[in-house]
Design a protein around this motif. Structure first.
Motif, mmCIF file in Angstrom:
data_model
loop_
_atom_site.group_PDB
_atom_site.id
_atom_site.type_symbol
_atom_site.label_atom_id
_atom_site.label_comp_id
_atom_site.label_asym_id
_atom_site.label_seq_id
_atom_site.Cartn_x
_atom_site.Cartn_y
_atom_site.Cartn_z
ATOM 1 N N MET A 13 11.376 4.705 -2.630
ATOM 2 C CA MET A 13 12.156 3.588 -3.560
ATOM 3 C C MET A 13 13.507 3.732 -3.244
ATOM 4 S SD MET A 13 12.080 4.881 -7.324
ATOM 5 C CE MET A 13 13.049 6.366 -7.923
ATOM 6 N N ASN A 14 14.529 2.725 -3.515
ATOM 7 C CA ASN A 14 15.950 2.774 -3.510
ATOM 8 C C ASN A 14 16.255 3.089 -4.982
ATOM 9 O OD1 ASN A 14 16.082 0.375 -4.706
ATOM 10 N ND2 ASN A 14 16.407 -0.866 -2.845
ATOM 11 N N ALA A 15 17.718 3.104 -5.097
ATOM 12 C CA ALA A 15 18.260 3.220 -6.281
ATOM 13 C C ALA A 15 18.021 2.059 -7.419
ATOM 14 C CB ALA A 15 19.641 3.459 -6.263
ATOM 15 N N SER A 16 17.691 1.000 -7.021
ATOM 16 C CA SER A 16 17.295 -0.076 -7.554
ATOM 17 C C SER A 16 15.658 -0.155 -7.994
ATOM 18 C CB SER A 16 17.619 -1.454 -6.908
ATOM 19 O OG SER A 16 19.081 -1.469 -6.746
ATOM 20 N N MET A 17 15.149 0.894 -7.694
ATOM 21 C CA MET A 17 13.538 1.026 -7.717
ATOM 22 C C MET A 17 12.799 0.017 -6.943
ATOM 23 S SD MET A 17 13.387 2.449 -11.670
ATOM 24 C CE MET A 17 11.765 2.548 -11.642
ATOM 25 N N ARG A 18 13.364 -0.563 -5.906
ATOM 26 C CA ARG A 18 12.677 -1.364 -5.041
ATOM 27 C C ARG A 18 12.112 -0.649 -3.734
ATOM 28 N NH1 ARG A 18 13.272 -6.639 -6.316
ATOM 29 N NH2 ARG A 18 14.797 -6.957 -7.869
ATOM 30 N N VAL A 19 11.001 -1.141 -3.253
ATOM 31 C CA VAL A 19 10.297 -0.323 -2.137
ATOM 32 C C VAL A 19 9.771 -1.453 -1.079
ATOM 33 C CG1 VAL A 19 8.459 0.186 -3.129
ATOM 34 C CG2 VAL A 19 9.016 1.562 -1.262
ATOM 35 N N SER A 20 9.864 -1.173 0.111
ATOM 36 C CA SER A 20 9.072 -1.945 0.976
ATOM 37 C C SER A 20 8.134 -1.154 2.024
ATOM 38 C CB SER A 20 10.050 -2.981 1.628
ATOM 39 O OG SER A 20 10.826 -2.342 2.457
ATOM 40 N N LEU A 21 7.166 -1.176 2.087
ATOM 41 C CA LEU A 21 6.270 -0.438 3.185
ATOM 42 C C LEU A 21 5.830 -1.347 4.154
ATOM 43 C CD1 LEU A 21 4.097 1.569 0.515
ATOM 44 C CD2 LEU A 21 6.075 2.401 1.492
ATOM 45 N N SER A 22 5.922 -0.822 5.245
ATOM 46 C CA SER A 22 5.479 -1.612 6.608
ATOM 47 C C SER A 22 4.048 -1.592 6.672
ATOM 48 C CB SER A 22 6.146 -1.217 7.868
ATOM 49 O OG SER A 22 5.650 0.097 8.114
ATOM 50 N N LEU A 23 3.438 -2.622 7.075
ATOM 51 C CA LEU A 23 1.951 -2.567 7.206
ATOM 52 C C LEU A 23 1.666 -1.530 8.311
ATOM 53 C CD1 LEU A 23 1.281 -6.516 7.408
ATOM 54 C CD2 LEU A 23 1.152 -4.845 5.354
ATOM 55 N N GLY A 24 2.365 -1.237 9.184
ATOM 56 C CA GLY A 24 2.243 -0.275 10.081
ATOM 57 C C GLY A 24 2.028 1.009 9.423
ATOM 58 N N LEU A 25 2.931 1.385 8.675
ATOM 59 C CA LEU A 25 2.802 2.737 7.713
ATOM 60 C C LEU A 25 1.364 2.688 6.905
ATOM 61 C CD1 LEU A 25 3.900 5.323 6.309
ATOM 62 C CD2 LEU A 25 4.799 3.759 4.649
ATOM 63 N N LEU A 26 1.003 1.580 6.245
ATOM 64 C CA LEU A 26 -0.204 1.548 5.439
ATOM 65 C C LEU A 26 -1.358 1.367 6.536
ATOM 66 C CD1 LEU A 26 0.813 -1.358 3.207
ATOM 67 C CD2 LEU A 26 0.612 0.955 2.639
ATOM 68 N N ARG A 27 -1.219 1.080 7.723
ATOM 69 C CA ARG A 27 -2.362 1.389 8.783
ATOM 70 C C ARG A 27 -2.486 2.512 9.073
ATOM 71 N NH1 ARG A 27 -0.610 -3.565 10.725
ATOM 72 N NH2 ARG A 27 0.672 -2.767 12.276
ATOM 73 N N SER A 28 -1.350 3.417 9.153
ATOM 74 C CA SER A 28 -1.305 4.864 9.585
ATOM 75 C C SER A 28 -2.122 5.806 8.500
ATOM 76 C CB SER A 28 -0.047 5.364 10.020
ATOM 77 O OG SER A 28 0.927 5.408 8.759
ATOM 78 N N LEU A 29 -1.876 5.209 7.170
ATOM 79 C CA LEU A 29 -2.575 5.780 6.080
ATOM 80 C C LEU A 29 -4.183 5.115 5.955
ATOM 81 C CD1 LEU A 29 0.432 5.905 3.551
ATOM 82 C CD2 LEU A 29 -0.531 7.762 4.823
ATOM 83 N N ARG A 30 -4.403 4.324 6.803
ATOM 84 C CA ARG A 30 -5.896 3.749 6.713
ATOM 85 C C ARG A 30 -5.982 2.978 5.563
ATOM 86 N NH1 ARG A 30 -5.570 7.386 10.344
ATOM 87 N NH2 ARG A 30 -6.929 8.062 11.714
ATOM 88 N N LEU A 31 -4.843 2.266 4.990
ATOM 89 C CA LEU A 31 -4.773 1.482 3.876
ATOM 90 C C LEU A 31 -4.261 0.015 4.104
ATOM 91 C CD1 LEU A 31 -3.126 3.991 1.600
ATOM 92 C CD2 LEU A 31 -5.676 3.751 1.843
ATOM 93 N N GLY A 32 -4.223 -0.553 5.335
ATOM 94 C CA GLY A 32 -3.530 -1.699 5.997
ATOM 95 C C GLY A 32 -3.946 -3.062 5.065
ATOM 96 N N GLY A 33 -5.314 -3.275 5.227
ATOM 97 C CA GLY A 33 -5.568 -4.397 4.502
ATOM 98 C C GLY A 33 -6.217 -4.634 3.155
#
Length: 184
Positions: free
Chosen positions: A28-48
């Motif tokens: 997260m950033n200082a504004s408590m916002r976050v973006s996770l790429s679908l590639g990262l989620l796929r690497s964690l096997r959590l993509g879809g």
């Protein structure tokens, strides 16, 4: 961060939900916002899988927002306590990247979310030079989001995959001691 997540998330939160929450909290950033790429989620096997995101929204831990790009999931985190939990952003981002590598070692093949959570937990609580660790077994289970009775089975699975060299729960103190397998 594991202690914080154990307190902030519902007790029944799935391992996949905990993995996503860990990545969100660390990225997260200082504004408590976050973006996770679908590639990262796929690497964690959590993509879809939308279920972990729905669990986090139902727990009022985050709110999904439209992503800036089509290849990401964006959210705003809702728990102000997070701002007091984490070190500086570069340190958190480094920890998030490390957690992905620690939870998805190549020799483990296809770890499920539960084994990834426990693997990251044990690795993060191990001595960096020796790979050995010691912690209360019930605390380890709670912070990984599982019942204490499940812990030996999960540890056996990690040992069978070659991620743990050894583990033992002391009968008198119920302390869990372990040694991570050294990378070859």
């Amino acid at each position: 961060m594991f202690s914080y997540l154990a307190a902030a998330l519902p007790a029944g939160a799935s391992p996949a939900t905990r993995l996503i929450a860990l990545q969100c909290a660390l990225r997260m950033n200082a504004s408590m916002r976050v973006s996770l790429s679908l590639g990262l989620l796929r690497s964690l096997r959590l993509g879809g899988n939308p279920s972990p995101w729905q669990e986090l929204e139902q727990a009022r831990w985050l709110c999904l927002t439209p992503g800036r790009e089509t290849g990401e999931v964006a959210a705003v985190l809702l728990d102000d306590a997070l701002l007091g939990q984490a070190p500086t952003r570069p340190d958190r981002c480094h920890a998030a990247d490390w957690a992905v590598r620690a939870g998805c070692p190549s020799r483990a093949g296809v770890l499920g979310p539960l084994l990834q959570v426990v693997s990251v937990y044990l690795t993060s609580h191990s001595h960096p030079e020796t790979g050995q660790g010691l912690n209360e077994a019930d605390r380890t289970a709670r912070e990984c989001g599982i019942q204490p009775a499940e812990l030996p089975h999960v540890l056996e699975q990690l040992a069978a995959l070659g991620l743990l060299d050894s583990w033992r729960i002391a009968a008198d103190t119920e302390d869990l001691g372990w040694a991570m397998r050294s990378p070859q």
